[in-house]
Scaffold this motif. Structure first.
Motif, mmCIF file in Angstrom:
data_model
loop_
_atom_site.group_PDB
_atom_site.id
_atom_site.type_symbol
_atom_site.label_atom_id
_atom_site.label_comp_id
_atom_site.label_asym_id
_atom_site.label_seq_id
_atom_site.Cartn_x
_atom_site.Cartn_y
_atom_site.Cartn_z
ATOM 1 N N THR A 2 19.234 32.021 -52.449
ATOM 2 C CA THR A 2 17.726 31.396 -52.417
ATOM 3 C C THR A 2 17.600 30.232 -51.294
ATOM 4 O OG1 THR A 2 17.794 31.993 -54.795
ATOM 5 C CG2 THR A 2 16.183 30.362 -53.996
ATOM 6 N N ILE A 3 16.323 30.288 -50.782
ATOM 7 C CA ILE A 3 16.016 29.356 -50.000
ATOM 8 C C ILE A 3 14.640 28.647 -50.612
ATOM 9 C CG2 ILE A 3 15.145 28.754 -47.712
ATOM 10 C CD1 ILE A 3 16.399 31.401 -46.681
ATOM 11 N N LYS A 29 12.202 39.850 -45.683
ATOM 12 C CA LYS A 29 12.498 41.030 -45.072
ATOM 13 C C LYS A 29 13.995 41.019 -44.684
ATOM 14 C CE LYS A 29 8.202 41.920 -42.679
ATOM 15 N NZ LYS A 29 7.507 42.182 -41.325
ATOM 16 N N ALA A 30 14.874 39.995 -44.588
ATOM 17 C CA ALA A 30 16.291 39.797 -44.537
ATOM 18 C C ALA A 30 16.919 39.772 -45.905
ATOM 19 C CB ALA A 30 16.628 38.495 -43.676
ATOM 20 N N ARG A 31 16.194 39.920 -47.176
ATOM 21 C CA ARG A 31 16.731 39.859 -48.498
ATOM 22 C C ARG A 31 17.072 38.540 -48.900
ATOM 23 N NH1 ARG A 31 17.589 44.930 -46.540
ATOM 24 N NH2 ARG A 31 17.052 46.766 -47.893
ATOM 25 N N TYR A 32 16.358 37.578 -48.526
ATOM 26 C CA TYR A 32 16.581 36.179 -49.071
ATOM 27 C C TYR A 32 15.630 36.011 -49.843
ATOM 28 C CZ TYR A 32 19.663 34.493 -45.396
ATOM 29 O OH TYR A 32 20.721 34.381 -44.579
ATOM 30 N N GLU A 33 15.846 35.344 -51.179
ATOM 31 C CA GLU A 33 14.835 35.016 -52.338
ATOM 32 C C GLU A 33 14.588 33.594 -51.858
ATOM 33 O OE1 GLU A 33 16.246 34.786 -56.551
ATOM 34 O OE2 GLU A 33 17.743 36.622 -55.868
ATOM 35 N N THR A 34 13.134 33.518 -52.097
ATOM 36 C CA THR A 34 12.495 32.404 -51.461
ATOM 37 C C THR A 34 11.417 31.811 -52.607
ATOM 38 O OG1 THR A 34 10.688 33.538 -50.610
ATOM 39 C CG2 THR A 34 12.444 33.163 -49.227
ATOM 40 N N ASP A 35 11.235 30.473 -52.409
ATOM 41 C CA ASP A 35 10.286 29.621 -53.571
ATOM 42 C C ASP A 35 9.671 28.637 -52.699
ATOM 43 O OD1 ASP A 35 8.995 28.770 -55.692
ATOM 44 O OD2 ASP A 35 11.064 27.680 -56.281
ATOM 45 N N ARG A 63 15.554 22.649 -58.578
ATOM 46 C CA ARG A 63 15.476 24.019 -57.523
ATOM 47 C C ARG A 63 16.245 23.591 -56.395
ATOM 48 N NH1 ARG A 63 14.984 27.598 -58.508
ATOM 49 N NH2 ARG A 63 13.789 28.334 -56.847
ATOM 50 N N ILE A 64 16.099 22.527 -55.979
ATOM 51 C CA ILE A 64 17.061 22.378 -54.644
ATOM 52 C C ILE A 64 18.479 22.498 -54.766
ATOM 53 C CG2 ILE A 64 17.594 20.454 -52.884
ATOM 54 C CD1 ILE A 64 14.657 19.752 -52.992
ATOM 55 N N ALA A 167 23.100 29.841 -40.097
ATOM 56 C CA ALA A 167 23.687 28.839 -40.762
ATOM 57 C C ALA A 167 24.124 29.147 -42.355
ATOM 58 C CB ALA A 167 22.488 27.608 -40.663
ATOM 59 N N LEU A 168 23.089 29.935 -42.809
ATOM 60 C CA LEU A 168 23.190 30.365 -44.181
ATOM 61 C C LEU A 168 24.552 31.228 -44.214
ATOM 62 C CD1 LEU A 168 19.521 30.637 -45.081
ATOM 63 C CD2 LEU A 168 21.109 29.371 -46.502
#
Length: 180
Positions: A2-3, A29-35, A63-64, A167-168
Motif C-alpha cells: 500500500t502506498i 497498473k503495477a498492482r499497488y494499492e493506493t490511497d 494510515r501512514i 525503493a519499495l
C-alpha cells in the motif's frame, strides 16, 4: 503493498491532485494499492506539541503507519510547500516513517519552479528518517494542456514511478532478510 498519497493542496481542482492521480494510475497498473489523502479534508487543527492530537491526526498516523511507502505532493507557494502539508507532517514522527520510501512531487507556476519546494520537503522527510527517493517530479502549468503532460514530462513521471517501485521492492527484500 500500500502506498499513501498526501495531497498538500487545499484547492479541490488542484493540479497537484491531478498529478498525484497520474502517479496513482501507474502504480495501480503495477498492482499497488493506493490511497490519496487530501490534507484539506482532514480538518487537522494547528499542531501543538502539548495538546491532544485529535481523531483526524490519529487517523492520519494510522494510515501512514500501515503503508509501505508514501507519495507526497504540494503546490509551490512562495518557493516552498503548503502550510497545510507542513502542519500534517508535524503530526508525524520518526517511528512512523523510518526507512519508508517517499516520492516527492510539486506543481508549479513556472518552468524553473519547484526545486525549492522539493528540497524543502526532502529536508523534512530526511529529518524524519524516511527514504526520500532521488527521483522527483516538478510539473509546471506550461508542461500540460488540459492535463495532458508533454512527452518529456511523461517520461520523467515514469522514471519517478520506477524509482519508487525500486525503493519499495528493495525495502521489501531488506525486511524479509531481517525477519529470517
Amino acid at each position: 503493498m500500500t502506498i499513501v498519497f498526501l495531497n498538500g493542496s487545499l484547492n479541490p481542482a488542484s493540479t497537484t491532485r491531478k498529478l498525484l492521480e497520474e502517479v496513482q494510475t501507474l502504480l495501480q497498473k503495477a498492482r499497488y494499492e493506493t490511497d490519496i489523502i487530501n490534507i484539506g479534508e482532514l480538518d487537522l487543527p494547528l499542531f501543538h506539541p502539548v495538546r491532544p492530537a485529535g481523531a483526524a491526526a490519529d487517523w492520519l498516523r494510522e494510515r501512514i503507519s500501515s503503508a509501505e511507502g508514501l507519495v507526497v505532493g504540494s503546490p509551490e507557494y512562495h518557493g516552498s510547500y503548503s502550510g497545510a502539508l507542513k502542519n500534517a507532517i508535524d503530526y508525524l514522527d520518526k517511528d512512523l516513517l523510518k526507512g519508508k520510501p517517499v516520492g516527492l512531487l510539486t506543481s508549479t507556476g513556472g518552468l524553473k519552479g519547484g526545486i525549492n519546494t522539493l528540497n524543502g520537503m526532502r529536508t523534512v522527510f530526511r529529518s524524519l528518517s524516511a527514504h526520500a527517493i532521488p527521483q522527483q517530479l516538478a510539473v509546471s502549468r506550461k508542461e500540460y494542456k488540459d492535463f495532458i503532460l508533454t512527452e518529456d514530462c511523461q517520461k520523467t513521471l515514469e522514471q519517478f514511478v520506477i524509482g519508487l517501485d525500486e525503493a519499495l521492492q528493495h525495502q521489501a527484500v531488506a525486511a524479509h532478510i531481517l525477519l529470517k
